[in-house]
Design an enzyme around this catalytic site. Structure first.
Site, PDB file in Angstrom:
ATOM      1  N   TRP B 321       0.845  -1.207   0.000  1.00 44.43           N
ATOM      2  CA  TRP B 321       0.000   0.000   0.000  1.00 44.43           C
ATOM      3  C   TRP B 321       0.875   1.251   0.000  1.00 44.43           C
ATOM      4  O   TRP B 321       0.558   2.240  -0.647  1.00 44.43           O
ATOM      5  CB  TRP B 321      -0.913  -0.007   1.237  1.00 44.43           C
ATOM      6  N   HIS B 322       1.982   1.186   0.741  1.00 43.01           N
ATOM      7  CA  HIS B 322       2.836   2.365   0.860  1.00 43.01           C
ATOM      8  C   HIS B 322       3.544   2.716  -0.440  1.00 43.01           C
ATOM      9  O   HIS B 322       3.868   3.888  -0.657  1.00 43.01           O
ATOM     10  CB  HIS B 322       3.873   2.159   1.971  1.00 43.01           C
ATOM     11  N   GLY B 323       3.804   1.731  -1.269  1.00 43.07           N
ATOM     12  CA  GLY B 323       4.470   2.073  -2.520  1.00 43.07           C
ATOM     13  C   GLY B 323       4.674   0.884  -3.428  1.00 43.07           C
ATOM     14  O   GLY B 323       4.813  -0.254  -2.962  1.00 43.07           O
ATOM     15  N   PHE B 479       2.026   8.574  -1.408  1.00 39.52           N
ATOM     16  CA  PHE B 479       1.405   7.252  -1.330  1.00 39.52           C
ATOM     17  C   PHE B 479      -0.027   7.266  -1.850  1.00 39.52           C
ATOM     18  O   PHE B 479      -0.907   7.705  -1.312  1.00 39.52           O
ATOM     19  CB  PHE B 479       1.458   6.718   0.103  1.00 39.52           C
TER      20      PHE B 479
END
Lengths: 353, 479
Positions: B321-323, B479
């Site tokens: 999700w963060h990257g 993000f």
């Protein structure tokens, strides 16, 4: 229920809002006073007048170190920095006029009034140079840009004097009301940035850090830097040419218009200072980007005596300067163009020498 | 629009003043317009994509509530797939495509699909998750579908939390759009104070730290192991001050106009374990994964191996999700692994503590636990901050080979900046500890006005003088 609750606002909330607004204003005044004290006792003592730009620092240091050698100074924007070659200028003037000119180019990218006037005044006041002639580029006051907001370069020169000159000149200009309002907003933010020391400590640290490199280097010999040939915006060059043609075909009409008195007053102030210091001040009008700028400057130039001005902007007289073959971009000449421009300036200077 | 930009300096006071002047019934509309303007400051055309997903989820919410059985589930799936598809295209398409390219190269397969030339819409991951929480809550029957399309749009687009959270649940925020928010002196002042605190963290600490950290992390090969350890510990502070600073500004801003957003950080670096850390760091995201991934997978009420699997899956997804980069996946996996080790060794560690006798010195024990947590979390941040996975492994190898007797800090750090950073970090930690125990804002509000004004003045003078105002983006905006 109406769209605006003016009644409710006054009956239920306004007193509370008023109380809060008064507190916020008081707090801001207090913060301003504390920052003024910090300014007075710290930054003003630690930062020299030229701290806003590395190139200014570098060039100024070189100039002061060699002050016995230079008697003529060019001050202005990139149009001076990249287009005036002092060595060529000196040789032409000294040859044709039997002169003894030793000039230095103090051109800095984007340095326009009031920044250029501030630097000039500060040089005269602080650095006891042995100047005989100063040729200062005349442009209308710099445009305010948001992308540079909160950067030191944008506000280091702001003081009560430059603030007054800028705002009064803007208000008496031919700008549209919207443009005036926008520029005034930006200049006020710049002033607030200065008064409230916004981000100033970081810039102080950067300045101190850069001192070593500044003292070791200076750009080009005698301050001149030539540009390579690279014309990419031909259509814009046409616009610049057309602006000159339009302006000079309307020269009589535009120069007879009411002059921007506030701007003229700011010029008079530096003329008086120059006279006091025994310096002959000459205003140099280079090619402008838009006809609007000529419109603003012509009435002012008309009021300046001929021996104190040089105009190198008329297409009919200086056709080669509008040639794409010797240009870097639509606003600057390359090093070949710079030689032609320097020659033109030197010849014009020779006529009033 | 960045919170630390000139545009925001004009935007927020104007929006707030007009909000309080407008009649109640039009205020939501004003907030929606303001949110659209706020969003369109980035890439205006992307608002169309946002409205497409809003429309699908709005429609799905109503359909889910009026259906039962498999049909209800089908509407939920339509909503989830369409929302996640946008995220997949914009955020993950190039990542997967690049990986397939590399794999194809390895097996000599002639794969030629080119990467998409697109820019990630700002805050996409945040509002995607907020939209998903809405349809899931409606599906679960915990919340009624929102009938007003404008209010639902505002739920997704509410400008204080649009680009970087906190990721709200419909139960906490939707009803607030129907409430009457009068100008409340206490709310406005406490909101402004929280915003100022957020700006302090962001401008004075985080942005100053970035000037020290970025050169090192952009060229890790040039720096010694001790330098990398030191800079990694600084990065732990930078990301905390950056993101919690943003959250403070967002929560404070919402509070000024009368809205309550959920707490997103709770002094996470004082956690005594990794599991505690994850209840105090980015709380809105951690609870999102807990409620919509971890618990549906079975949580901890399953056999041990399955529990560990649930933890790993949850954290790997959180990393992703963060990257769209392996560094983030590894970062998530590493945190999952920490938790698995922590829960699987809890008995052993308790016995060891008893054996050594440390439990007789609770303060020392707690201190050691806090230090252990900070070190482990900081080690994982290496993957979060490194530009590539190979950079991260290089940094780790240098860290583990660091010679404590030859720190070789050289002159890479500007001593003024470092000194200031350390002082302000120290002050921040003291203030946070004090606040946790005594509620700093409450203590201050009970003091005489002269005292309060003096504190506010000093605080503002510090932010103004020592802040970095060159409009650096917040780390979490990516993000």
């Amino acid at each position: 229920m109406g769209f605006f609750q003016v009644k409710d606002l006054f009956t239920s909330n306004f007193d509370v809002m008023k109380k809060l607004i008064l507190k916020i204003i008081s707090l801001l005044i207090l913060v301003g006073v504390v920052n003024a004290i910090i300014n007075h006792f710290f930054y003003d003592k630690k930062l020299p007048y030229y701290w806003g730009n590395e190139t200014i620092s570098s060039k100024r240091n070189f100039l002061v170190k060699n002050k016995a050698h230079f008697n003529t100074l060019f001050i202005g924007s990139s149009k001076t920095k990249y287009q005036i070659d002092p060595i060529l200028f000196d040789s032409i003037v000294n040859k044709t006029n039997n002169g003894n000119i030793h000039s230095y180019n103090l051109g800095i990218d984007y340095m326009m009034p009031p920044e250029s006037f501030y630097i000039y005044k500060s040089l005269l006041d602080n650095d006891s140079l042995h100047l005989k002639n100063v040729i200062i580029e005349i442009d209308f006051f710099r445009k305010a840009e948001t992308e540079n907001l909160f950067t030191w370069r944008n506000y280091y020169w702001v003081n009560p004097g430059t603030y007054y000159d800028y705002t009064s000149s803007l208000l008496s200009s031919h700008y549209t009301p919207l443009l005036k309002a926008w520029n005034l907003t930006i200049v006020n933010i710049m002033a607030v940035t200065k008064i409230y020391n916004i981000g100033k400590f970081n810039e102080y640290v950067q300045f101190k850090k850069n001192q070593f490199s500044i003292n070791k280097t200076f750009e080009g010999e005698n301050g001149f830097v030539g540009l390579p040939h690279r014309i990419e915006q031909q259509s814009k060059l046409e616009e610049v040419k057309n602006a000159s043609i339009t302006a000079y075909s309307n020269y009589d009409k535009w120069s007879s218009m009411k002059k921007n008195q506030a701007f003229f007053n700011s010029l008079e102030k530096i003329i008086q200072l120059s006279n006091k210091k025994g310096v002959r001040l000459i205003f140099l009008l280079p090619i402008q980007w838009q006809s609007m700028q000529y419109k603003e400057l012509f009435p002012i130039l008309k009021a300046i005596p001929n021996r104190n001005k040089l105009e190198i902007a008329d297409y009919s007289e200086y056709k080669p300067l509008f040639n794409a073959d010797i240009s870097f971009d639509y606003a600057h000449l390359d090093s070949v163009g710079a030689r032609i421009y320097t020659r033109d300036v030197a010849q014009a200077f020779g006529k009033i020498y | 629009m960045l919170f630390n930009s000139f545009a925001f300096l004009l935007f927020f006071p104007i929006v707030t003043c007009i909000y309080f002047i407008l009649s109640y019934k039009y205020r939501w509309l004003w907030l929606l317009i303001a949110s659209c303007v706020f969003y369109m400051f980035f890439i205006p055309k992307y608002i169309i994509i946002l409205f497409v997903t809003i429309t699908i989820d709005y429609w799905a919410g109503i359909k889910i509530a009026s259906s039962t059985g498999p049909v209800k589930k089908r509407y939920l799936l339509i909503s989830i797939i369409s929302t996640v598809l946008v995220l997949a295209i914009f955020k993950y398409a190039n990542f997967f495509n690049n990986n397939i390219h590399q794999l194809a190269h390895l097996i000599h397969w002639n794969y030629s699909l080119t990467s998409l030339d697109i820019i990630l819409p700002i805050g996409l991951s945040f509002h995607t998750f907020q939209s998903l929480s809405y349809v899931i809550e409606v599906y679960r029957g915990n919340h009624k579908p929102e009938k007003n399309y404008g209010i639902y749009s505002l739920y997704v687009m509410f400008f204080p939390q649009l680009v970087a959270g906190p990721i709200e649940r419909p139960q906490n925020i939707l009803y607030q759009f129907y409430e009457k928010h009068d100008f409340n002196y206490k709310d406005v002042t406490s909101g402004l104070k929280l915003m100022a605190w957020g700006f302090f963290k962001k401008l004075v600490i985080a942005d100053r730290l970035s000037a020290i950290i970025n050169p090192v992390y952009n060229n890790p090969g040039h720096y010694s192991g001790m330098t990398l350890i030191f800079v990694t510990l600084l990065f732990a502070q930078q990301i905390y001050c950056d993101f919690s600073g943003y959250s403070d500004i967002a929560i404070g801003m919402a509070r000024v106009i009368g809205f309550r957003l959920m707490k997103n950080f709770d002094t996470p670096y004082f956690s005594k374990s990794i599991s505690e850390f994850w209840t105090r760091w980015h709380i809105s995201l951690s609870t999102w994964f807990r409620d919509y991934v971890y618990i549906p997978l079975g949580g901890s009420r399953v056999v041990k191996w399955r529990w560990y699997y649930n933890l790993m899956i949850t954290f790997l997804l959180s990393g992703l999700w963060h990257g769209a980069n392996w560094t983030f996946v590894i970062w998530g996996g590493l945190n999952g692994l920490y938790l698995v080790i922590e829960v699987s060794t809890s008995r052993f560690r308790k016995k060891a503590t008893d054996f050594v006798g440390l439990n007789r010195f609770p303060l020392i024990l707690d201190g050691l636990r806090v230090i252990k947590t900070v070190l482990l979390i900081s080690l994982a941040w290496v993957f979060f901050r490194a530009n590539t996975a190979s950079d991260a492994f290089l940094i780790l190898s240098k860290i583990f080979k660091a010679n404590i007797f030859h720190p070789a800090f050289s002159t890479f750090i500007d001593p003024y900046s470092l000194f200031l950073c350390l002082i302000f970090i120290f002050l921040l930690e003291i203030a946070q500890l004090y606040h946790k125990k005594y509620n700093l804002a409450k203590v201050l509000s009970e003091k005489p006005i002269i005292y309060r004004f003096a504190v506010y003045t000093i605080f503002l003078v510090i932010i103004l003088n020592f802040g970095i105002f060159s409009s650096k983006g917040f780390i979490y905006f990516q993000f």
